[in-house]
Each structure stands twice: as C-alpha cells, then as structure tokens.
Design an enzyme around this catalytic site. Structure first.
Site, PDB file in Angstrom:
ATOM      1  N   LYS A  69     -32.358  32.871 -62.903  1.00  0.00           N
ATOM      2  CA  LYS A  69     -32.947  31.946 -63.418  1.00  0.00           C
ATOM      3  C   LYS A  69     -31.789  30.059 -62.258  1.00  0.00           C
ATOM      4  CE  LYS A  69     -31.860  28.466 -66.299  1.00  0.00           C
ATOM      5  NZ  LYS A  69     -32.217  26.881 -64.425  1.00  0.00           N
ATOM      6  N   GLU A 121     -18.126  31.579 -64.974  1.00  0.00           N
ATOM      7  CA  GLU A 121     -17.297  30.879 -63.656  1.00  0.00           C
ATOM      8  C   GLU A 121     -17.744  29.227 -64.239  1.00  0.00           C
ATOM      9  OE1 GLU A 121     -14.921  31.331 -61.014  1.00  0.00           O
ATOM     10  OE2 GLU A 121     -15.646  34.203 -61.208  1.00  0.00           O
ATOM     11  N   CYS A 160     -16.281  23.309 -58.027  1.00  0.00           N
ATOM     12  CA  CYS A 160     -15.389  23.655 -59.166  1.00  0.00           C
ATOM     13  C   CYS A 160     -14.118  24.126 -58.030  1.00  0.00           C
ATOM     14  CB  CYS A 160     -15.743  24.687 -59.635  1.00  0.00           C
ATOM     15  SG  CYS A 160     -16.015  25.953 -58.109  1.00  0.00           S
ATOM     16  N   GLU A 206     -13.768  16.080 -64.943  1.00  0.00           N
ATOM     17  CA  GLU A 206     -14.158  16.629 -63.953  1.00  0.00           C
ATOM     18  C   GLU A 206     -14.851  16.017 -63.195  1.00  0.00           C
ATOM     19  OE1 GLU A 206     -16.430  20.375 -63.797  1.00  0.00           O
ATOM     20  OE2 GLU A 206     -15.938  21.275 -62.219  1.00  0.00           O
TER      21      GLU A 206
END
Ligand code: NAP
Length: 474
Positions: A167, A243, A277, A378
């Site tokens: 997906k 991850e 990331c 973040e």
C-alpha cells in the site's frame, strides 16, 4: 490496483492525486479498502506456494530484469514522481537510480542466504540451520521517497522468496503504479507482487495487521502510525520492521572545517525540501567556528531557487500539502517568539505561481534553544535550526536528548573526538564528515522511537527470513 497479475480498470469510487507545486489534479485511481487488501493477500498467499520454491538464481533474473527496466524508464518515472511529490526532476532521477540499486543488490545477495552446520555434544547428532522466506509480506510506504521506499522493501522480500502486497502513500501512488508496470513487464508471476491503492489507509492497515495469511508487516512512515500498526501486528504475532521518524543532530566541533560542514549541511538539510527522515533537525555548532559556518551556510541557502520541480534551475520544491506548510510556519513562529534569530527565509512563498502550491522559503534560524518546538518536533520542512554550543564535551548529551535515534552527523578533524561521538551517539546511521551514509549495501534503520530492524544490506535480507534448525540423528 494490481492484484493477481490484473490491473483494476475501474472502481465505484476513486481518489484524486494532486501536484503539490500547482494544486492541479493529475489523475484519479481506484479507492481500495479491506476487500481489495484481502483479495491481494489471497493472491500473494497462493503465489507464495510456487514462488518460494524457485531458486535464488531464478528470482535474481526477475529482479535484474526489473532493475534494467527501471533504469531504462528512469526519466519517465522521475517525471511522474516530480509531478505528484514535488522534488526537482534531478533529485527524482537520483532517487530512481537509488531505488534500482536495491533490486540489483538483493538479486545478488539472495544467492548468499547460507545455512549453518552446528556441531552437537552428541556423537550421533548434527544440527543443520536453514533460512526460509517468512511468507506473505504486507508493506506500507510513505510519500517522501515514493520509489526507493518500495524497492528497499520489495527487493529483499522478493529475493528471499516472499510474496508481497504493497500500500503506497495516498499522495504518491502514481510512482507505485509505474513501478508495478515494471514488475509486470519483468515477468513476475501473478500474485507475487500486488498493489492496493486507497485514500483511507485504516481499513487496509487493519487487514494487513489482522489477516492470518500475512506473515510480516514492513512499514515506513511516522512514529505514531508505526507504533500503532506494530502493536496490532504484534498482537497477531506477525514479524514487524519499522522505519520511522527522526530528529537528526548535525554536530560541528571546534576543530571542524566550518566551510566544508556548512556546504554539507546545505546539501543534506534541503534534500527533498527537508522532507527526509534523515534530515538534520538540530544543528549544533561550536561557538568558535559559528561565524564562518553561518556566513557560508546562509549565503548558500539564500541562493536556492524554489519552484516547480519540472523547471530548469529549481533547487527546492514544494512541501507535500498545506498541513506541512502550517507545521513549519508554526515551528518558525514559536522559535522566533522564544528568541531565535532568522538569518534567511522564515515565511511562506506566495508570489506569482508559487501561490498555487505549498511553498515555504528555505530558512536558517540561529540561537535555537531546547524550549522551542523545533528542538523536539520533527520539522519535515526547509528550516535549519542552529544551536550554538561552547564545549565539545557537552554536545554528546545534547544530541542524545531526543526520543528519536535515526541519523546523526559529525564534522571534526580530530579522529579521537569523531570516534567518541560515533560510539556514543544513540542513532543508527552516522555520517562522519559525510552527508550520505546510505547505500543498498549498508544497514539503514533507527534506534529508540525511530524504528525496529534494518533495511538494505545483509541485515535487510534477514528481515524476510525465518530460521529453522534440524537436529539429525544418524
Ligand atoms: P504516515 O502518515 O505515518 O504515513 C506513512 C504511510 O502509512 C502512508 O502510506 C499512510 O497512508 C500510511 N498510514 C497512515 N495511517 C495509517 C493507518 N492507520 N493504517 C495503515 N496505514 C496508515 O507518515 P508520512 O507523513 O507519510 O511520512 C513521513 C514520516 O515517515 C516521517 O516521520 C519520516 O521521518 C518517516 N520516514 C522514515 C523513513 C525511514 O527510513 N526511517 C523514511 C521515510 C520517511 P496515507 O498516505 O494514505 O495516509
């Protein structure tokens, strides 16, 4: 959607995919849910019976054909990616090449899944250790690296002998569709690779984490969603790799070359408009080199050109959506209100055509402190937050003061200091005077809230294998 070797030609409901640089609708795709996910899992479970019995040499042939096709269609794929994701075409071309590396590297590495013979204490006994594919793999990928996040999972999974249901992110499914056309043209048998697209990820995620035919969930995305899905998958005893997010420190020590460090930071910080990331989120710079570092850095950042990634000379694209711009804007406002200094940028870009898309100016903030949102959250945007420090001995604890543990960077010309930080940093990927510590051959993954398991490298292949031991009495 691509299920059991067939493309879904029409659907009752479809969802639209937008160009983040212009706001225009690019295309619509079938809006799949639990039913489509179940059909894809059934196809993968059925195909697993024969795919697992192929040799690694046969599987390598399929993967190498896909690798060649991906390189042949590099520009075509990159254009689709730039349209739906926004990154400059050159960066998209680089990502396609990086994505193809995983197909090639794991095609080869699949041939080296060695077992073991372990001596027994009993003279009549032998232990044989065998590694076998885990089974059907359910994979979920994010929008920021729309093709390499797919091959980083599918390369090792297919090489190991697993079958897959993917997906992709709602924002970037078109690159996934083009990738699956490559798998189709490379001749993968029906059911070995399956693609389910959809606007609402929840029913698909629910099916992936509860369907007994799924052996393993592999997820790349935010820490919040990763923890939720990993929890559900674990309750059903599925193997899990994650991850997740990061908050990378970028450390410039007293003895570093500040110009070299500033050049490196400009390249890595604004990669993908900061939506990576491994993007540096806290930039710790020793006060003795601060001035020369900031001079080079702000000068380079000020020279970047924002715009539609299809245009020549554009070096920074849009953010993925309005929510991403609002988050970045909020972090900048909060930092400024608490005393940060804006050295360049600092606002949305709305002049001319930029007003149609989701643009934020490449920004440098100085004097960032731990009470600011940007020091903890973040950012996932084009804002570099510089934190001056006075003593090299303090910076390790400052860098480790986060629940994330993905990437970290150190600039130093002192081997002892560099080694001390390399060993002490609680992060999985560390660049020492290096801004690209990633490759198909090297383990990629995080500690703490940044994830579980590794992708790439020998370790990335092990994630798709079970260990079986046989005790033979002779
Ligand atoms: P996200 O919201 O967690 O989405 C990632 C994927 O999960 C998308 O396909 C999304 O589908 C899906 N998803 C969301 N909610 C779900 C649910 N309830 N059930 C099943 N699937 C669900 O993350 P993102 O904003 O797309 O990606 C950015 C994050 O990814 C950042 O934190 C970044 O650091 C991280 N990331 C990590 C790595 C790494 O290697 N560690 C690499 C790249 C990105 P929809 O798109 O349909 O919502």
């Amino acid at each position: 959607m691509y299920i059991n070797g067939n493309w879904a030609t029409a659907a009752d409901t479809e969802f639209e995919i937008f160009n983040p640089a212009t706001g225009a609708v690019i295309q619509s795709l079938p809006d799949g849910g639990a039913e489509a996910a179940r059909a894809a899992i059934d196809a993968a479970a059925s195909a697993f019976k024969t795919w697992r019995a192929t040799t690694p040499y046969q599987r390598a042939e399929f993967l190498m054909r896909a690798h060649a096709l991906m390189l042949e269609r590099q520009e075509e794929l990159a254009k689709v990616m730039t349209a739906e994701q926004g990154k400059p075409l050159r960066a998209a071309m680089t990502e396609v090449k990086y994505a193809s590396d995983f197909l090639q590297w794991f095609a080869e590495e699949g041939k080296r899944v060695y077992g073991e013979i372990i001596p027994s204490a009993r003279a009549d006994q032998r232990f044989y250790v065998l590694h076998q594919p885990v089974g059907v793999v359910a994979a979920i990928t994010p929008w920021n690296y729309p093709i390499s996040m797919i091959t980083r999972k599918l390369g090792p999974a297919l090489a190991a002998g697993c079958t897959v249901v993917l997906k992709p992110a709602e924002a970037t499914p078109l690159t996934a569709v083009e990738t699956f056309k490559i798998f189709e043209d490379a001749g993968f048998p029906p059911g070995v690779v399956n693609l389910v697209t959809g606007a609402d990820p929840k029913p698909i995620g629910e099916e992936f984490t509860t369907n007994p035919k799924v052996a393993k969930l592999t997820f790349t995305g935010s820490t919040a969603v990763g923890k939720m899905l990993a929890g559900k998958a674990a309750a059903n005893m599925k193997r899990v790799s994650c991850e997740l997010g990061g908050h990378a420190p970028f450390i410039v020590l007293k003895d570093a070359d500040p110009v070299h460090a500033a050049k490196g930071l400009q390249l890595v910080k604004f990669l993908n408009t900061g939506q990576a990331c491994i993007s540096p989120n806290r930039i710790f710079v020793h006060r003795e080199v601060l001035e020369s570092f900031l001079e080079t850095f702000a000068d380079r950042v000020g020279g970047m050109k924002a715009g539609n990634g299809m245009e020549q000379g554009v070096t920074i694209g849009p953010l993925v959506n309005e929510a991403a711009v609002a988050k970045v804007e909020n972090q900048v406002k909060d930092a400024v209100a608490k005393g940060a200094e804006v050295l360049c940028g600092g606002q949305r870009l709305i002049e001319g055509d930029l007003g149609q898309g989701h643009f934020f100016a490449p920004t440098v903030l100085n004097n960032v402190t731990p009470d600011m949102l940007i020091y903890r959250e973040e950012t996932f945007g084009p804002v570099a937050a510089v934190v001056p420090f006075d003593d090299d001995d303090d910076v390790l604890a400052m860098a480790n003061d986060t629940h994330y543990g993905l990437a970290a960077y150190v600039y130093s010309q002192n081997l002892t200091q560099a080694m001390r930080l390399f060993e002490g940093l609680e992060f999985g990927i560390i660049g020492i005077n290096d801004i690209n510590p990633a490759s198909a051959a090297a383990p990629f993954g995080g500690q703490k809230d940044s994830g579980l398991g590794r992708e790439g490298s020998r370790e990335g292949l092990q994630e798709y294998l079970e260990t079986k031991v046989g005790g033979f009495s002779i």
